[in-house]
Design a protein around this motif. Structure first.
Motif, mmCIF file in Angstrom:
data_model
loop_
_atom_site.group_PDB
_atom_site.id
_atom_site.type_symbol
_atom_site.label_atom_id
_atom_site.label_comp_id
_atom_site.label_asym_id
_atom_site.label_seq_id
_atom_site.Cartn_x
_atom_site.Cartn_y
_atom_site.Cartn_z
ATOM 1 N N UNK A 28 0.557 -1.096 0.411
ATOM 2 C CA UNK A 28 -0.217 -0.296 0.238
ATOM 3 C C UNK A 28 0.865 0.943 -0.312
ATOM 4 N N UNK A 29 1.483 1.240 -0.269
ATOM 5 C CA UNK A 29 2.916 2.883 -1.272
ATOM 6 C C UNK A 29 2.699 3.245 -2.154
ATOM 7 N N UNK A 30 2.456 4.805 -1.297
ATOM 8 C CA UNK A 30 1.800 5.803 -2.514
ATOM 9 C C UNK A 30 2.521 5.591 -3.879
ATOM 10 N N UNK A 31 4.365 5.664 -3.303
ATOM 11 C CA UNK A 31 5.633 5.839 -4.181
ATOM 12 C C UNK A 31 6.473 4.446 -4.072
ATOM 13 N N UNK A 32 6.421 4.240 -5.532
ATOM 14 C CA UNK A 32 6.857 2.825 -5.488
ATOM 15 C C UNK A 32 7.395 2.462 -7.102
ATOM 16 N N UNK A 33 7.935 0.854 -7.521
ATOM 17 C CA UNK A 33 8.170 0.724 -8.408
ATOM 18 C C UNK A 33 7.870 -0.569 -8.317
ATOM 19 N N UNK A 34 7.359 -1.413 -9.307
ATOM 20 C CA UNK A 34 7.572 -2.749 -9.475
ATOM 21 C C UNK A 34 8.356 -2.960 -10.539
ATOM 22 N N UNK A 35 8.571 -4.654 -10.704
ATOM 23 C CA UNK A 35 10.005 -4.655 -11.913
ATOM 24 C C UNK A 35 9.587 -6.262 -11.568
ATOM 25 N N UNK A 36 9.155 -6.220 -13.650
ATOM 26 C CA UNK A 36 10.116 -8.150 -13.611
ATOM 27 C C UNK A 36 11.528 -8.219 -14.124
ATOM 28 N N UNK A 37 11.847 -9.274 -13.380
ATOM 29 C CA UNK A 37 12.545 -10.080 -13.693
ATOM 30 C C UNK A 37 13.101 -11.161 -13.989
ATOM 31 N N UNK A 94 10.559 -13.507 -12.181
ATOM 32 C CA UNK A 94 10.090 -12.938 -11.121
ATOM 33 C C UNK A 94 9.152 -11.220 -10.691
ATOM 34 N N UNK A 95 8.590 -10.826 -10.129
ATOM 35 C CA UNK A 95 8.199 -9.330 -9.718
ATOM 36 C C UNK A 95 9.121 -9.311 -8.453
ATOM 37 N N UNK A 96 9.025 -7.836 -7.906
ATOM 38 C CA UNK A 96 9.990 -7.588 -7.452
ATOM 39 C C UNK A 96 9.449 -6.059 -7.227
ATOM 40 N N UNK A 97 9.584 -5.380 -6.134
ATOM 41 C CA UNK A 97 8.879 -4.338 -5.137
ATOM 42 C C UNK A 97 9.409 -3.388 -4.558
ATOM 43 N N UNK A 98 9.528 -2.161 -4.755
ATOM 44 C CA UNK A 98 9.982 -1.538 -4.033
ATOM 45 C C UNK A 98 9.230 -0.046 -2.925
ATOM 46 N N UNK A 112 18.179 -1.074 -10.720
ATOM 47 C CA UNK A 112 18.578 -1.853 -9.456
ATOM 48 C C UNK A 112 18.530 -3.242 -8.992
ATOM 49 N N UNK A 113 19.527 -3.264 -8.214
ATOM 50 C CA UNK A 113 19.535 -4.666 -7.728
ATOM 51 C C UNK A 113 19.005 -5.144 -6.566
ATOM 52 N N UNK A 114 18.146 -4.100 -6.121
ATOM 53 C CA UNK A 114 17.818 -4.302 -4.301
ATOM 54 C C UNK A 114 16.654 -4.102 -4.884
ATOM 55 N N UNK A 115 15.954 -5.121 -3.914
ATOM 56 C CA UNK A 115 14.262 -4.689 -3.838
ATOM 57 C C UNK A 115 14.588 -5.289 -2.460
ATOM 58 N N UNK A 116 12.694 -5.132 -1.434
ATOM 59 C CA UNK A 116 12.527 -4.785 -0.491
ATOM 60 C C UNK A 116 11.327 -6.424 -0.901
ATOM 61 N N UNK A 117 11.205 -6.257 -1.695
ATOM 62 C CA UNK A 117 10.077 -7.760 -1.631
ATOM 63 C C UNK A 117 9.859 -8.243 -3.140
ATOM 64 N N UNK A 118 10.284 -9.717 -3.203
ATOM 65 C CA UNK A 118 10.710 -10.268 -4.393
ATOM 66 C C UNK A 118 8.806 -11.785 -4.284
#
Length: 128
Positions: A28-37, A94-98, A112-118
């Motif tokens: 539920x973050x207001x500002x975020x990015x989500x990536x498919x790796x 994989x999906x990842x988000x921060x 990026x290489x580090x994400x909070x969630x995978x």
């Protein structure tokens, strides 16, 4: 607690399509990015597509024009539509988000290489 759960992987012939989903529970973050790796054995992990809280998107050159990333905020779900699949697209996806700061540009997360969630990953296999 945030959980990312991918689905939609499978086996397909070259030229076929698949749509991957990433359900983001508790995110539920207001500002975020989500990536498919993707990460295949013997190869480096590759960020293929990114989107974020501003709706912007960016793609790796290897998938540009074939893959489309999108998000359904009502369903808290990230998608990756993959068309014109090639055998070299075979990989674990994989999906990842921060969360990000309000001044950050979400598309920069593709590098990026580090994400909070995978998520746990979903396998895509493309046969020739």
């Amino acid at each position: 607690r945030v959980q990312l759960v991918e689905s939609g992987g499978g086996s397909v012939q070259a030229g076929g399509s698949l749509r991957l989903s990433c359900a983001a529970a508790g995110y539920t973050y207001d500002y975020y990015c989500m990536v498919w790796f993707r990460h295949a054995p013997g190869k480096e992990r590759e960020g293929v597509a990114v989107t974020g809280s501003d709706g912007s998107t960016s793609y790796a050159e290897s998938v540009k024009g074939r893959f489309t990333i999108s998000q359904d905020n009502a369903k808290n779900t990230l998608y990756l539509q993959m068309n014109s699949l090639k055998p070299e697209d075979t990989s674990m996806y994989y999906c990842a988000a921060s969360p990000i700061y309000s001044w950050e540009v979400p598309t920069t997360c593709l590098g990026r290489t580090h994400f909070d969630y995978w998520g746990q990953g979903t396998q895509v296999t493309v046969s020739s």
